[in-house]
Design an enzyme around this catalytic site. Structure first.
Site, PDB file in Angstrom:
ATOM      1  N   ARG A   1      -1.676  -1.264  -7.613  1.00 55.66           N
ATOM      2  CA  ARG A   1      -2.156  -1.847  -6.361  1.00 55.66           C
ATOM      3  C   ARG A   1      -0.930  -2.120  -5.495  1.00 55.66           C
ATOM      4  O   ARG A   1       0.112  -2.578  -6.005  1.00 55.66           O
ATOM      5  CB  ARG A   1      -2.922  -3.151  -6.601  1.00 55.66           C
ATOM      6  CG  ARG A   1      -4.320  -2.979  -7.141  1.00 55.66           C
ATOM      7  CD  ARG A   1      -5.280  -2.345  -6.121  1.00 55.66           C
ATOM      8  NE  ARG A   1      -6.639  -2.182  -6.620  1.00 55.66           N
ATOM      9  CZ  ARG A   1      -7.088  -1.075  -7.221  1.00 55.66           C
ATOM     10  NH1 ARG A   1      -6.299  -0.036  -7.394  1.00 55.66           N
ATOM     11  NH2 ARG A   1      -8.346  -1.007  -7.618  1.00 55.66           N
TER      12      ARG A   1
ATOM     13  N   GLU B   1      -3.923  -1.258   2.907  1.00 60.29           N
ATOM     14  CA  GLU B   1      -4.484   0.084   3.134  1.00 60.29           C
ATOM     15  C   GLU B   1      -5.553   0.037   4.216  1.00 60.29           C
ATOM     16  O   GLU B   1      -6.345  -0.908   4.239  1.00 60.29           O
ATOM     17  CB  GLU B   1      -5.100   0.612   1.825  1.00 60.29           C
ATOM     18  CG  GLU B   1      -4.045   0.854   0.779  1.00 60.29           C
ATOM     19  CD  GLU B   1      -4.607   1.313  -0.565  1.00 60.29           C
ATOM     20  OE1 GLU B   1      -5.811   1.618  -0.656  1.00 60.29           O
ATOM     21  OE2 GLU B   1      -3.823   1.359  -1.517  1.00 60.29           O
TER      22      GLU B   1
ATOM     23  N   HIS C   1      -3.710   6.782  -1.772  1.00 60.60           N
ATOM     24  CA  HIS C   1      -4.561   6.227  -2.841  1.00 60.60           C
ATOM     25  C   HIS C   1      -5.488   7.298  -3.438  1.00 60.60           C
ATOM     26  O   HIS C   1      -6.719   7.183  -3.351  1.00 60.60           O
ATOM     27  CB  HIS C   1      -5.363   5.021  -2.338  1.00 60.60           C
ATOM     28  CG  HIS C   1      -5.791   4.096  -3.460  1.00 60.60           C
ATOM     29  ND1 HIS C   1      -6.022   2.762  -3.295  1.00 60.60           N
ATOM     30  CD2 HIS C   1      -6.039   4.340  -4.780  1.00 60.60           C
ATOM     31  CE1 HIS C   1      -6.391   2.213  -4.444  1.00 60.60           C
ATOM     32  NE2 HIS C   1      -6.411   3.166  -5.369  1.00 60.60           N
TER      33      HIS C   1
END
Ligand code: DGY
Length: 322
Positions: free
Chosen positions: A236, A265, A283
């Site tokens: 993360r 993000e 991602h």
């Protein structure tokens, strides 16, 4: 029939699995709902299959209603879910561990190779039409063989990255809260975090995001690393202090980095965007057809078990109810 809401359209056999046990209502196949649209979609659900970008908090749970029995996150990470709020309401939470380990480990290793061998930089150079010529000093990177691969969090994904590192001739060391069951077969040694930082040639992060791991890697930790080291993050974004990383990469505190995840993000810290020595991907750790199907199907199996009053295959253990 119970109502099942999936906040995005699920791939693979998941829709079929869910349709056999309830009425299914789904969000879009691509793109995201606004918060308002999301809260309207989930209202009245008995089970919700949520995405890692859905904030499942008191507001969300209130919008669903008191009949809610389960939140089945289509992700291994569950930092988007307020577990205490779910526990207070007796809502079971599940995630999708295991099925995405190899895909994510492949991507982590792709980032390791891309950063160590300067692939992003080379690609940009050629596409920009800049002049280049083979030379002994041209685009020199670093070997993997003989180096130390440091893994923060030697669980399912971390151990798969370590196995790939072993195949590339790397020695494995790790930092975890306890001894990892994977350590023996990987001949991995357990170190404290500072020693791991100071001795690793490549450091790959595989910790869940918790209050303890938020900004685990900041300016102090980066300063402990070798100036030739590579840092890779497929966990993360918020495990790293991004402004500190951008500064460390700019100043040569570490050699390079590969990032699949970002704290805010889809925004990426602007300092990172300017740098040649960082590989940035959006991602995509678990983003293969096979893995996304498997994640959705596991979430669907969890939902079915919850609706049947059975133990779901992959529950997230709740914190004590306060
Ligand atoms: C997860 O499952 O938590 C991953 O980040 C998805 O790619």
């Amino acid at each position: 029939m119970p109502t099942i809401v999936t906040t995005a359209a699920l791939p693979g056999r998941a829709p079929e699995i869910l349709a056999a046990v309830g009425d299914v209502r789904s969000g879009p196949a691509s793109g995201r709902l606004s918060r308002e649209e999301l809260l309207a979609l989930v209202a009245g659900a008995d089970v919700v299959a949520s995405m890692l970008y859905d904030r499942v908090d008191d507001e969300f749970l209130d919008a669903v209603g008191p009949q809610l029995r389960g939140i089945c996150n289509v992700a291994v990470g569950f930092d988007n879910i307020d577990l205490a709020a779910c526990a207070r309401r007796g809502v079971v939470v599940t995630n999708t561990p295991g099925v995405l380990d190899d895909a994510t480990a492949d991507l982590a290793f792709a980032l390791i190779l891309a950063a160590r061998r300067r692939l992003g930089e080379g690609e940009r150079l050629i596409r920009a039409g800049r002049p280049w010529a083979w030379g002994l000093d041209f685009m020199v990177g670093h070997d993997l063989r003989g180096g130390r691969l440091g893994i923060v969090g030697l669980g399912g994904i971390g151990s798969r990255v370590a196995a790939r590192g072993r195949a590339f001739g790397m020695e494995i060391a790790y930092f975890s809260r306890g001894d990892s069951p994977h350590a023996a077969e990987l001949e991995a040694i357990r170190l404290d975090l500072d020693e791991l930082l100071a001795t690793s040639d490549v450091l790959s992060l595989h910790s869940p995001l918790t209050p303890e791991t938020q900004h685990l890697i900041g300016a102090r930790e980066l300063a402990l690393m070798k100036p030739t080291a590579t840092l890779v993050n497929t966990a993360r974004g918020a495990v790293i202090d991004e402004p500190a990383l951008a500064e460390a990469l700019r100043d040569g505190v570490i050699a390079n980095a590969g990032l699949d995840v970002f704290e805010h993000e889809p925004d990426v810290h602007p300092g990172l965007l300017e740098l040649e020595n960082v590989v940035l991907v959006p991602h995509i750790g678990s983003s293969t057809t096979e893995t996304r199907d498997a994640m959705a199907e596991l979430a669907a199996d969890n939902a079915v078990a919850i609706l049947r009053g059975e133990d779901p295959p992959t529950p997230v253990h709740p914190p004590a109810v306060d």
